[in-house]
Enzyme design. Structure first.
Site, short mmCIF file in Angstrom:
data_model
loop_
_atom_site.label_atom_id
_atom_site.label_comp_id
_atom_site.label_asym_id
_atom_site.label_seq_id
_atom_site.Cartn_x
_atom_site.Cartn_y
_atom_site.Cartn_z
N ASP A 197 -6.98 58.27 17.53
CA ASP A 197 -6.59 56.41 18.65
C ASP A 197 -7.50 56.13 18.36
O ASP A 197 -8.22 57.08 18.85
CB ASP A 197 -5.99 57.39 19.43
CG ASP A 197 -4.43 58.36 19.38
OD1 ASP A 197 -3.69 57.69 17.80
OD2 ASP A 197 -3.60 58.57 20.20
N1 URA Z 1 -2.97 62.78 18.85
C1 URA Z 1 -3.55 61.97 19.36
O1 URA Z 1 -2.28 61.76 19.85
N2 URA Z 1 -3.94 61.12 19.32
C2 URA Z 1 -4.94 61.30 18.24
O2 URA Z 1 -6.21 60.53 18.45
C3 URA Z 1 -5.01 62.75 17.70
C4 URA Z 1 -3.72 63.25 17.53
#
Ligand code: URA
Length: 230
Positions: free
Chosen positions: A101
């Protein structure tokens, strides 16, 4: 593959320039001048352009210490991508292995090797990913136990695979999962009534984020790291 394709792919020439060089008798295959652009060659053949040997490029593998605020995409019309941290001549054929993310930091892998990428990201192979997770509220024993058994994520019909949880502090855990569903870690913590404040990926399979890499830096993977994930 065709000789003009080999030249353009290996040397970064346009197909047109590759053909011109072949026409001008500048290209040799295994010591013999070849005049046809459609002449079939193998990666193992020795191709020369003038007096330079043109090697078939091998796959490339990198790790990056991803900063927050950059999106994991090859291109984005509005937001700055992680690719901007790599010099442009490395972009060709490079793909992000398992996106993070925008606000997640830490270990990000990039490669030109499609099979290797698939081996890491395909759910079938259950490649582990370890995250340091800072939380809004104290982690109860009950919540830890639920995560280790598997939880039902909002909108899913099957529960998550059992995870490994190491309690670091009251509001920080090290979580290892073998899946990579959309926002998986944030949704897992939401499923046990908590909220992720920050998320940092520390490892993928047997590969750990190099502690020498400053935020925003990248380096090539070692052969050992590449093989560990194969
Ligand atoms: N899980 C999440 O919620 N976000 C990420 O970036 C990676 C794993």
């Amino acid at each position: 593959m065709r000789l003009d394709y080999y030249l353009s792919h290996a040397q970064g020439l346009s197909r047109k320039d590759a053909k011109i060089n072949i026409k001008k008798n500048k290209v040799q295959v295994n010591g013999v001048v070849v005049k046809k652009a459609n002449h079939q060659v193998l990666e193992s053949d020795q191709i020369m352009l003038g007096d330079i040997v043109i090697e078939w490029p091998s796959d490339r593998y990198y790790m990056m210490n991803k900063p927050a605020d950059l999106v994991c995409a090859n291109q984005d019309a509005e937001q700055t991508t992680v690719m901007t941290l790599l010099p442009e001549h490395l972009h060709k054929g490079l793909n992000i292995v398992g996106r993070l993310d925008k606000d997640t930091t830490g270990l990000l892998l990039l490669t030109t090797d499609g099979q290797w990428l698939h081996r890491i990201t395909s759910p079938k192979h259950e490649c582990s990913k370890t995250y340091l997770v800072h939380l809004d509220s104290v982690m109860s024993e009950q919540a830890v136990s639920e995560l280790t058994q598997g939880v039902m994520l909002n909108g899913e019909s099957v529960s998550t695979l059992p995870a490994t949880v190491e309690v670091v502090t009251e509001t920080c855990i090290r979580l290892t999962i073998k899946e990579g569903k959309y926002h998986q870690v944030k949704r897992m913590l939401a499923a046990v009534g908590n909220h992720v404040v920050s998320l940092h990926r520390e490892g993928i399979g047997g590969v750990e984020l190099d502690s020498e890499l400053a935020v925003g830096e990248f380096r090539e993977l070692t052969l050992e790291e590449i093989e560990t994930l194969r």
